[in-house]
Design a protein around this motif. Structure first.
Motif, mmCIF file in Angstrom:
data_model
loop_
_atom_site.group_PDB
_atom_site.id
_atom_site.type_symbol
_atom_site.label_atom_id
_atom_site.label_comp_id
_atom_site.label_asym_id
_atom_site.label_seq_id
_atom_site.Cartn_x
_atom_site.Cartn_y
_atom_site.Cartn_z
ATOM 1 N N ILE A 1 48.598 48.314 41.933
ATOM 2 C CA ILE A 1 49.915 48.017 41.363
ATOM 3 C C ILE A 1 51.000 48.656 42.222
ATOM 4 O O ILE A 1 52.023 48.043 42.518
ATOM 5 C CB ILE A 1 50.028 48.510 39.902
ATOM 6 C CG1 ILE A 1 49.179 47.655 38.984
ATOM 7 C CG2 ILE A 1 51.489 48.482 39.432
ATOM 8 C CD1 ILE A 1 49.105 48.178 37.562
ATOM 9 N N GLY B 1 52.062 46.703 45.090
ATOM 10 C CA GLY B 1 52.742 45.442 44.797
ATOM 11 C C GLY B 1 51.847 44.262 44.489
ATOM 12 O O GLY B 1 52.307 43.125 44.519
ATOM 13 N N GLN B 2 50.591 44.492 44.179
ATOM 14 C CA GLN B 2 49.697 43.380 43.866
ATOM 15 C C GLN B 2 49.889 42.953 42.408
ATOM 16 O O GLN B 2 49.539 43.685 41.488
ATOM 17 C CB GLN B 2 48.240 43.777 44.104
ATOM 18 C CG GLN B 2 47.897 44.013 45.553
ATOM 19 C CD GLN B 2 46.418 44.224 45.749
ATOM 20 O OE1 GLN B 2 45.589 43.567 45.119
ATOM 21 N NE2 GLN B 2 46.064 45.147 46.642
ATOM 22 N N ILE B 3 50.453 41.761 42.229
ATOM 23 C CA ILE B 3 50.737 41.258 40.885
ATOM 24 C C ILE B 3 49.455 41.071 40.081
ATOM 25 O O ILE B 3 49.410 41.376 38.890
ATOM 26 C CB ILE B 3 51.530 39.933 40.966
ATOM 27 C CG1 ILE B 3 52.882 40.163 41.643
ATOM 28 C CG2 ILE B 3 51.716 39.318 39.582
ATOM 29 C CD1 ILE B 3 53.775 41.169 40.936
ATOM 30 N N LYS B 4 48.379 40.575 40.730
ATOM 31 C CA LYS B 4 47.153 40.366 39.955
ATOM 32 C C LYS B 4 46.560 41.686 39.481
ATOM 33 O O LYS B 4 45.879 41.729 38.469
ATOM 34 C CB LYS B 4 46.143 39.519 40.706
ATOM 35 C CG LYS B 4 45.527 40.079 41.919
ATOM 36 C CD LYS B 4 44.621 39.001 42.530
ATOM 37 C CE LYS B 4 43.627 39.577 43.479
ATOM 38 N NZ LYS B 4 42.703 38.563 43.963
ATOM 39 N N LEU C 1 48.484 44.116 38.355
ATOM 40 C CA LEU C 1 49.276 44.356 37.148
ATOM 41 C C LEU C 1 48.725 43.532 35.977
ATOM 42 O O LEU C 1 48.570 44.055 34.868
ATOM 43 C CB LEU C 1 50.751 44.016 37.394
ATOM 44 C CG LEU C 1 51.685 44.173 36.205
ATOM 45 C CD1 LEU C 1 51.730 45.627 35.736
ATOM 46 C CD2 LEU C 1 53.073 43.684 36.561
ATOM 47 N N VAL C 2 48.400 42.280 36.234
ATOM 48 C CA VAL C 2 47.814 41.426 35.189
ATOM 49 C C VAL C 2 46.495 42.025 34.713
ATOM 50 O O VAL C 2 46.226 42.094 33.511
ATOM 51 C CB VAL C 2 47.611 39.985 35.712
ATOM 52 C CG1 VAL C 2 46.819 39.143 34.721
ATOM 53 C CG2 VAL C 2 48.946 39.334 36.018
#
Length: 145
Positions: free
Chosen positions: A113, A116-119, A121-122
């Motif tokens: 996270i 900057g990895q959006i997946k 965060l998901v």
């Protein structure tokens, strides 16, 4: 003064752990998925990361077994349960399936996270939702010593 030192030492240990995850590639889901892909593009380098972690962990448990108090004061909290229970097996299977599908486990996902990895965060949001559901409906199976 001791509380501040303990807080800062824990912070520094967390930073060191995060750096280790980044340097080893553990926060990269592709590296994890390639390690799990035995029949395809298998990447055995993760064995060295896991081996190093096991050695450090064994050293930590050895120190905890001979010391009466933690380095910065307070009692060690070492699990005493040794049985293999149904919740342990089910939880391990769910963890493994999630790790195999997403390529993340909790620590590396939190580090990802920060990069900057959006997946990631998901994944963490879904993990927290799963933890909340488990606490709500399976309170008798909380981890305990």
């Amino acid at each position: 003064m001791r509380k501040h030192f303990t807080f800062y030492s824990q912070y520094l240990i967390g930073v060191l752990f995060g750096l280790g995850l980044l340097i080893s590639g553990m926060s990269n889901p592709a590296k994890i998925l390639n390690f799990l892909d035995l029949a395809g593009n298998w990447d055995p380098s993760l064995l060295f990361v896991m081996g190093g972690a096991v050695l450090v962990g064994l050293g930590g448990f050895y120190v905890a077994s001979i010391k009466k108090e933690a380095f910065f004061g307070g009692q060690f909290h070492v699990p005493t349960r040794r049985d293999i229970s149904k919740p342990l097996i089910i939880g391990s299977l769910i963890f493994g399936v999630g790790w195999g599908i997403a390529g993340f486990c909790p620590g590396p996902a939190i580090v990802a996270i920060g990069s900057g990895q959006i997946k990631a965060l998901v994944f963490v949001v879904a993990m927290l939702a799963g933890m909340a559901i488990c606490n709500r409906f399976f309170t008798g199976h909380r981890l305990s010593a």
